[in-house]
Design an enzyme around this catalytic site. Structure first.
Site, PDB file in Angstrom:
ATOM      1  N   CYS A 181      16.265 -17.226  -0.729  1.00  0.00           N
ATOM      2  CA  CYS A 181      15.433 -16.039  -0.529  1.00  0.00           C
ATOM      3  C   CYS A 181      15.440 -15.136  -1.757  1.00  0.00           C
ATOM      4  CB  CYS A 181      15.939 -15.296   0.702  1.00  0.00           C
ATOM      5  SG  CYS A 181      15.195 -13.693   0.915  1.00  0.00           S
ATOM      6  N   HIS A 221      -4.634   9.144  10.990  1.00  0.00           N
ATOM      7  CA  HIS A 221      -5.901   8.857  10.309  1.00  0.00           C
ATOM      8  C   HIS A 221      -5.904   9.482   8.919  1.00  0.00           C
ATOM      9  CE1 HIS A 221     -10.172   8.159   9.814  1.00  0.00           C
ATOM     10  NE2 HIS A 221     -10.291   9.410   9.409  1.00  0.00           N
TER      11      HIS A 221
END
Ligand SMILES: Cc1cc2nc3c(=O)[nH]c(=O)nc-3n(C[C@H](O)[C@H](O)[C@H](O)COP(=O)(O)OP(=O)(O)OC[C@H]3O[C@@H](n4cnc5c(N)ncnc54)[C@H](O)[C@@H]3O)c2cc1C
Length: 467
Positions: free
Chosen positions: A44, A446
């Site tokens: 990894c 948002h």
């Protein structure tokens, strides 16, 4: 009773092994870790997740420069300095490998350098240049990971036939690259080098790329790759692979049976990963194998008392870093007598860091239908998400697979900007057993990309607003 020096020996320092050793130290277990490589971190960190994502990040930045004029920035003649790109990647790997070393020290884990083999009866032999020694513990965790599979008759070399190891050591961008295998590894390298200017041919034997994903995700990635002019050949075969001295030639048989001679500078073989379970002394134990992978129970115990296995060597769980880490936590908790919650295979996120990116969890639509659920699907395109448009990446969608009866979330599949980050909300929702209705009421800030996830939950009942 005879005193055994260690409570636990961990073999392997990948994300499974090093995390398990640290957790064992935190629990006060006397722990040793054996690693055969000079550096810690396993596949990894050294040759997998981390270096590839470093290159993918640079590919993103490079694309921004190439298309800067679209955003009103004149950027004349940008140049890619690939040796510098490689240095940056290597620097990130070194920093984190040293970090692992430091964390192990802090957890008071003793480190043994050398090749480990199980001897049976809690004994592990460690062989290194400085000699052979035997270490003994009450428990052993096998976390020896995996290595790239090669095609029969081929051998990896740094110049022509590459695996994930050799390709990460390239010092220049190849002009032409063929990639055999379009799973996550093949698709990510295709996405990296295509964006750096390589002419890539991605060859997959199966009918679709990223074949473990929901079918719609595979289609969307293939559509986007083709739009980017990255050549994708599915249902295709690469045969008669030979080195010429300055290139690699192969015969490509496409889906419709047509044959073509392909000549490339480099060939990447990305056809899966072989578990490292040979020559580690498993024959001295009762550990059972399934096609080379170690069989374990829900606590990661093998058939040999006191021997556990985690990560890429384990049968039945996907070969992913976070799976290795989680399995390590389960094994150590069991050893330390702490509560251990077995891994839920249905709640494992899978991410592919291509452009566009993929994040998915749970059942695909086809799996949900095959399991007899009354499937309802909600789908929301990033084209309806203002943040995606601002970023200039409005391709892809979020797809929610739900059960109509109780609003159970069965799976979520995302392809689009930061899809691999956005999947986090879906994993947490499924882990908390939230229903589609609950996620519809959850307020999404948002303008954000994750509004698209909220919209997709609404879309299950035909109630999304912006599409
Ligand atoms: C190119 C690439 C990209 C990837 N990207 C991602 C990604 O983005 N996300 C993700 O989740 N997964 C990714 N993976 C998969 C991930 O790397 C593996 O799932 C993960 O490394 C498995 O961890 P592990 O601890 O089981 O084993 P490994 O990381 O393979 O580590 C095993 C360690 O054991 C050592 N070892 C082996 N045998 C012995 C022995 N006999 N004695 C001593 N030491 C030994 C090895 O040297 C190695 O250090 C990627 C893989 C590749 C190849």
């Amino acid at each position: 009773m005879r005193k055994v020096p260690y409570d636990l020996i961990v073999i392997g320092s990948g994300p499974g092994g090093y995390s398990a050793a640290i957790r064992a130290g935190q629990y006060g277990l006397k722990t040793a870790l054996v690693e055969k490589q000079p550096r810690l971190g396993g596949t990894c960190l050294l040759v997998g997740c981390i270096p590839t994502k470093s290159l993918l990040q640079t590919a993103d930045v490079w694309q921004r420069f190439v298309h800067a004029a679209d955003e009103g920035i004149q950027c004349d003649n940008p140049r890619l300095d690939y040796p510098k790109v490689k240095d940056r990647k290597d620097g990130i790997v070194t920093k984190h490998s040293k970090g692992v070393e430091m964390l192990l020290k802090r957890a008071k884990v003793d480190r043994f350098s050398g090749y480990a083999t199980l001897q049976g009866g809690g004994k592990v032999e460690v062989k290194s240049d400085s000699g052979v020694q035997t270490v003994e513990a009450k428990n052993i965790i096998v976390a020896t990971g995996s290595e790239a599979r090669m095609l029969p008759g081929l051998e990896a070399d740094p110049a022509f036939i590459l695996t994930n190891v050799e390709i990460l050591n390239l010092t220049e961008v190849p002009k032409r690259l063929a990639i055999i295998g379009a799973g996550a590894v093949g698709a990510e390298f295709a996405s990296i080098f295509h964006r750096f200017g390589t002419q890539v041919t991605l060859i997959e034997m199966l009918p679709r790329i990223v074949p473990v994903e929901d079918e719609d995700i595979s289609k969307e990635l293939e559509r986007n790759f083709r739009k980017q002019k990255l050549r994708v050949e599915t249902g295709a075969r690469a045969e008669n692979i030979r080195k010429t001295g300055h290139s690699v030639q192969l015969t490509l048989t496409t889906r419709d049976g047509k044959q073509e001679e392909l000549e490339v500078e480099k060939l990447l073989v990305a056809v899966g990963r072989k578990p490292n379970t040979e020559k580690i002394g498993l024959e001295n134990t009762k550990v059972e194998l399934d096609r080379g992978f170690i069989k374990v129970d829900q606590n990661q115990q093998t058939a040999e008392p006191g021997v556990y296995a985690i990560g890429d060597v384990v049968a039945g769980t996907p070969q992913l870093a976070h799976v290795a880490t989680r399995e390590g936590m389960i094994a150590v908790a069991h050893i330390a007598g702490k509560p251990a919650i077995p891994i839920n295979k249905n709640r494992i996120p899978g991410c592919t860091y291509t452009e566009p990116g993929i994040g998915s969890v749970g059942l695909t639509e086809a799996q949900a239908r095959a399991q007899g659920y009354q499937v309802k699907v909600g789908r929301f395109p990033f084209a309806g998400n203002s943040r995606a448009t601002i970023l200039g990446h409005h391709e892809g969608f979020v797809k929610v697979v739900a059960d109509e009866r109780y609003g159970e979330i069965l799976g979520v599949h995302i392809i689009g900007p930061e899809g691999f980050e956005l999947i986090g909300e879906a994993v947490a929702a499924m882990e908390a057993e939230a229903t589609v209705e609950l996620m519809m009421q959850t307020i999404h800030a948002h303008p954000t990309l994750y509004e698209a996830v909220g919209e997709a939950f609404n879309a299950v009942y035909g109630l999304s607003i912006n599409a």
